[in-house]
Motif scaffolding. Structure first.
Motif, PDB file in Angstrom:
ATOM      1  N   LYS A  21      10.228 -17.812 -10.250  1.00 39.44           N
ATOM      2  CA  LYS A  21      10.607 -18.473  -8.986  1.00 39.44           C
ATOM      3  C   LYS A  21       9.966 -17.746  -7.800  1.00 39.44           C
ATOM      4  N   PHE A  22       9.994 -16.422  -7.873  1.00 36.47           N
ATOM      5  CA  PHE A  22       9.490 -15.605  -6.764  1.00 36.47           C
ATOM      6  C   PHE A  22       7.996 -15.854  -6.562  1.00 36.47           C
ATOM      7  N   ILE A  23       7.260 -15.923  -7.671  1.00 41.40           N
ATOM      8  CA  ILE A  23       5.811 -16.142  -7.580  1.00 41.40           C
ATOM      9  C   ILE A  23       5.532 -17.522  -6.983  1.00 41.40           C
ATOM     10  N   ALA A  24       6.283 -18.514  -7.451  1.00 41.57           N
ATOM     11  CA  ALA A  24       6.068 -19.879  -6.947  1.00 41.57           C
ATOM     12  C   ALA A  24       6.305 -19.901  -5.431  1.00 41.57           C
ATOM     13  N   ALA A  25       7.372 -19.222  -4.980  1.00 45.76           N
ATOM     14  CA  ALA A  25       7.676 -19.200  -3.541  1.00 45.76           C
ATOM     15  C   ALA A  25       6.587 -18.457  -2.769  1.00 45.76           C
ATOM     16  N   ALA A  26       6.092 -17.345  -3.331  1.00 53.24           N
ATOM     17  CA  ALA A  26       5.033 -16.574  -2.660  1.00 53.24           C
ATOM     18  C   ALA A  26       3.775 -17.436  -2.522  1.00 53.24           C
ATOM     19  N   LYS A  27       3.466 -18.191  -3.559  1.00 48.43           N
ATOM     20  CA  LYS A  27       2.254 -19.037  -3.526  1.00 48.43           C
ATOM     21  C   LYS A  27       2.378 -20.163  -2.517  1.00 48.43           C
ATOM     22  N   SER A  28       3.593 -20.686  -2.389  1.00 46.40           N
ATOM     23  CA  SER A  28       3.784 -21.808  -1.462  1.00 46.40           C
ATOM     24  C   SER A  28       3.715 -21.343  -0.013  1.00 46.40           C
ATOM     25  N   GLY A  29       3.787 -20.029   0.191  1.00 49.37           N
ATOM     26  CA  GLY A  29       3.778 -19.489   1.555  1.00 49.37           C
ATOM     27  C   GLY A  29       5.157 -19.526   2.176  1.00 49.37           C
ATOM     28  N   LYS A  30       6.151 -20.109   1.446  1.00 49.82           N
ATOM     29  CA  LYS A  30       7.512 -20.189   2.013  1.00 49.82           C
ATOM     30  C   LYS A  30       8.320 -18.937   1.673  1.00 49.82           C
ATOM     31  N   GLY A  31       7.985 -18.305   0.568  1.00 42.51           N
ATOM     32  CA  GLY A  31       8.732 -17.109   0.156  1.00 42.51           C
ATOM     33  C   GLY A  31       8.051 -15.842   0.648  1.00 42.51           C
ATOM     34  N   ASP A  32       8.589 -14.708   0.204  1.00 40.55           N
ATOM     35  CA  ASP A  32       7.985 -13.425   0.567  1.00 40.55           C
ATOM     36  C   ASP A  32       6.704 -13.199  -0.228  1.00 40.55           C
ATOM     37  N   ARG A  33       5.865 -12.329   0.302  1.00 37.97           N
ATOM     38  CA  ARG A  33       4.664 -11.951  -0.440  1.00 37.97           C
ATOM     39  C   ARG A  33       5.028 -11.081  -1.629  1.00 37.97           C
ATOM     40  N   LEU A  34       4.142 -11.058  -2.592  1.00 36.08           N
ATOM     41  CA  LEU A  34       4.336 -10.199  -3.746  1.00 36.08           C
ATOM     42  C   LEU A  34       3.998  -8.769  -3.332  1.00 36.08           C
ATOM     43  N   MET A  35       5.013  -7.934  -3.190  1.00 33.79           N
ATOM     44  CA  MET A  35       4.752  -6.570  -2.740  1.00 33.79           C
ATOM     45  C   MET A  35       4.001  -5.806  -3.829  1.00 33.79           C
ATOM     46  N   GLY A  36       3.064  -4.964  -3.388  1.00 33.07           N
ATOM     47  CA  GLY A  36       2.267  -4.206  -4.369  1.00 33.07           C
ATOM     48  C   GLY A  36       1.059  -4.973  -4.846  1.00 33.07           C
ATOM     49  N   PHE A  37       0.777  -6.125  -4.212  1.00 34.20           N
ATOM     50  CA  PHE A  37      -0.425  -6.900  -4.560  1.00 34.20           C
ATOM     51  C   PHE A  37      -1.270  -7.102  -3.314  1.00 34.20           C
ATOM     52  N   GLY A  38      -2.579  -7.015  -3.494  1.00 28.32           N
ATOM     53  CA  GLY A  38      -3.488  -7.164  -2.355  1.00 28.32           C
ATOM     54  C   GLY A  38      -3.640  -5.826  -1.641  1.00 28.32           C
ATOM     55  N   HIS A  39      -4.676  -5.698  -0.867  1.00 26.76           N
ATOM     56  CA  HIS A  39      -4.902  -4.464  -0.109  1.00 26.76           C
ATOM     57  C   HIS A  39      -5.811  -4.772   1.063  1.00 26.76           C
ATOM     58  N   ARG A  40      -5.521  -4.127   2.187  1.00 25.50           N
ATOM     59  CA  ARG A  40      -6.329  -4.329   3.394  1.00 25.50           C
ATOM     60  C   ARG A  40      -7.789  -3.952   3.177  1.00 25.50           C
ATOM     61  N   VAL A  41      -8.007  -2.873   2.449  1.00 24.92           N
ATOM     62  CA  VAL A  41      -9.375  -2.362   2.289  1.00 24.92           C
ATOM     63  C   VAL A  41      -9.991  -2.808   0.966  1.00 24.92           C
ATOM     64  N   TYR A  42      -9.226  -2.705  -0.131  1.00 31.04           N
ATOM     65  CA  TYR A  42      -9.793  -3.055  -1.437  1.00 31.04           C
ATOM     66  C   TYR A  42      -9.742  -4.555  -1.643  1.00 31.04           C
ATOM     67  N   LYS A  43     -10.902  -5.180  -1.677  1.00 28.67           N
ATOM     68  CA  LYS A  43     -10.957  -6.613  -1.925  1.00 28.67           C
ATOM     69  C   LYS A  43     -11.361  -6.856  -3.376  1.00 28.67           C
ATOM     70  N   ASN A  44     -11.340  -5.808  -4.145  1.00 31.01           N
ATOM     71  CA  ASN A  44     -11.533  -5.868  -5.571  1.00 31.01           C
ATOM     72  C   ASN A  44     -10.354  -5.069  -6.106  1.00 31.01           C
ATOM     73  N   TYR A  45     -10.353  -4.708  -7.382  1.00 31.76           N
ATOM     74  CA  TYR A  45      -9.237  -3.932  -7.916  1.00 31.76           C
ATOM     75  C   TYR A  45      -9.137  -2.582  -7.188  1.00 31.76           C
ATOM     76  N   ASP A  46      -7.944  -2.190  -6.795  1.00 33.61           N
ATOM     77  CA  ASP A  46      -7.709  -0.855  -6.232  1.00 33.61           C
ATOM     78  C   ASP A  46      -7.994   0.145  -7.364  1.00 33.61           C
ATOM     79  N   PRO A  47      -9.040   0.988  -7.230  1.00 33.77           N
ATOM     80  CA  PRO A  47      -9.404   1.853  -8.367  1.00 33.77           C
ATOM     81  C   PRO A  47      -8.266   2.776  -8.783  1.00 33.77           C
ATOM     82  N   ARG A  48      -7.385   3.116  -7.831  1.00 38.09           N
ATOM     83  CA  ARG A  48      -6.276   4.014  -8.133  1.00 38.09           C
ATOM     84  C   ARG A  48      -5.239   3.326  -9.023  1.00 38.09           C
ATOM     85  N   ALA A  49      -5.111   1.986  -8.847  1.00 41.00           N
ATOM     86  CA  ALA A  49      -4.129   1.244  -9.641  1.00 41.00           C
ATOM     87  C   ALA A  49      -4.525   1.247 -11.113  1.00 41.00           C
TER      88      ALA A  49
END
Ligand code: ACO
Length: 433
Positions: free
Chosen positions: A290-318
């Motif tokens: 449910k949470f993912i569906a809401a995040a995708k619709s833009g109506k719910g919260d973002r998925l915390m711990g996903f995406g990065h301001r600087v890394y537009k590819n995989y975060d190498p540290r992750a």
């Protein structure tokens, strides 16, 4: 590649030098712009501004590259450890065995806190936020070691190794003592026989009746967590450290300011936000779908711990921390934790869902580090403190780079004033409303 850029403004043409970094990064040097044209640049949030020349850390977020002093993070994670990488970050070269051993001795000698500092930590309320205590106590180090905190860069640099060892060693003692106060537990004294991470875990979790001995996998996960956080070039807290240092401030005052910047939820709080998100999903009886569906619709919260301001590819540290995380979990016998199950579901969905794949939203280091901290028994309000322990070598290295710059000028950005133009003072009795 061009050596200069041409700026045409008000009929005037100005040649601006182009600077090329050692990895081909390009910048237009606008140092003379204001003097020669009366204009300044406007870059809200500094997203396009190179604030300094630095030799410490290189990041290429487009391809997921992170290097300390030229060494790929993957090699350091595999072959080095936190303290050796800290010396690399601070001094510019991997330490010789003699340098490593002399720094270890300094760390051991400086692990305990002076009694006054212990009482200082005890004097805070039990529910004080540990970042407030950490920042205040790091700053107070300047009062206890005035010969290292003279606010004269040349003098402070002469004692650099001692000051760096005090900051790196004591930050973990301060953090652990703060935790013990918050729990109403007696302090543990550092054990000189233990390594940096084992000693921290002992300071946190040993009891008078039972010594805490971490599994090698747990100690190694903590070591990796700290190593991966050791520096990340000009982020908010690092820029803060450099800004404060540029005024001539000592190391302790500068890193204490860095802690305050890191405390902000937009900076150091993401790993805590991951756990809060997982708890909320669990409390909602959701498995993450449910949470993912809401995040995708833009109506719910973002998925915390996903995406990065600087890394537009995989975060190498992750990528690196993920493997260590699973090993630590196995060694602790943690298998069926509801939050962990939700986390794994989120990770699997996001890695296979076109919404996340197209936007290159991969799990970042905070996604796994929050889970590691939780598995280690670190309370959530200490997550950012753990980040600060890891970031200490980077802050110290950046302070040193500023302090040692023979052409140092105090950092002083400009602004575009958009407030009221000049107006005359209105006496109180004539004011409306
Ligand atoms: N969950 C769902 N959707 C997301 C997420 C996310 N975590 N992150 C970005 N998106 C979507 C946006 O809605 C946007 O979609 P659209 O193109 O349909 O409008 C698209 O991806 C791009 O989003 P931006 O905000 O432009 O991406 P940006 O690179 O500026 O944001 C950020 C990066 C702030 C880290 C973001 O990914 C985020 O909020 N992540 C969650 C918080 C987090 O984990 N922060 C720690 C990262 S550490 C750091 O960056 C300092």
């Amino acid at each position: 590649m061009a050596n200069t850029a041409t700026l045409k403004i008000e009929g005037k043409e100005l040649q601006l030098p182009v600077i090329i970094g050692s990895e081909g990064e390009k910048a237009v040097d606008i140092n003379k712009l204001r003097a020669e044209t009366g204009y300044i640049t406007f870059d809200d949030g500094f997203g396009n501004t190179g604030s300094c020349l630095s030799k410490i850390t290189y990041i290429d977020g487009e391809v997921g590259v992170l290097r300390y002093r030229g060494y790929p993070i993957e090699q350091l994670a595999e072959k080095s450890n936190f303290i050796e990488s800290a010396l690399l970050v601070m001094n510019g070269e991997l330490p010789t065995p003699a340098e490593r051993s002399s720094f270890s001795q300094l760390l051991t000698a400086n692990a305990p806190l002076r009694e006054g500092l212990v009482r200082f930590i005890q004097s805070f309320p039990r529910d004080a936020h540990p970042m407030a205590v950490l920042s205040a106590t790091l700053n107070a180090l300047g009062a206890y070691y005035p010969h290292l905190a003279s606010n004269n860069h040349q003098n402070d640099l002469e004692h650099f190794d001692e000051a760096a060892a005090i900051a790196i060693s004591k930050v973990r003692t301060i953090a652990a003592h703060t935790y013990r106060v918050s729990k109403g537990l007696p302090f543990n004294y550092p054990n000189p026989k233990l390594g940096y991470c084992e000693n921290f875990l002992h300071l946190m979790f040993s009891e008078p009746y039972s010594e805490y001995v971490p599994t090698p996998e747990v100690a190694s996960a903590l070591n990796l967590f700290l190593l991966l956080h050791a520096d990340h070039e000009q982020n908010c807290s690092t820029s803060t450290v450099r800004m404060v240092a540029s005024a001539g401030a000592n190391l302790f005052a500068s890193v204490s300011a860095g802690v305050n910047a890191l405390w902000g939820p937009l900076h150091g709080g993401a790993n805590m936000a991951v756990i809060e998100m997982l708890k909320a999903i669990h409390a909602d009886g959701d498995d993450g779908t449910k949470f993912i569906a809401a995040a995708k619709s833009g109506k719910g919260d973002r998925l915390m711990g996903f995406g990065h301001r600087v890394y537009k590819n995989y975060d190498p540290r992750a990528k690196i921390i993920k493997t260590s995380f699973y090993k630590a979990l196995a060694s602790l016998g943690i298998k069926d934790d509801p939050l962990l199950n939700i986390a794994m579901k989120l990770e699997e969905c996001a890695l296979n869902d076109p919404y996340f794949v197209q936007r290159k939203l991969y799990p970042n280091v905070d996604f796994y580090s929050g889970l590691i901290m939780r598995a280690l028994g670190i309370p959530e309000n200490m997550f950012t403190v753990m980040f600060a322990i890891g970031r200490m070598p980077g802050w110290i290295a950046q302070w040193r780079e500023v302090a040692a710059n023979p052409k140092l000028k105090i950092y002083r950005p400009r602004q575009i004033y958009v407030g009221e133009p000049q107006r005359n003072y209105v006496p109180t009795n004539l004011r409306q409303g």
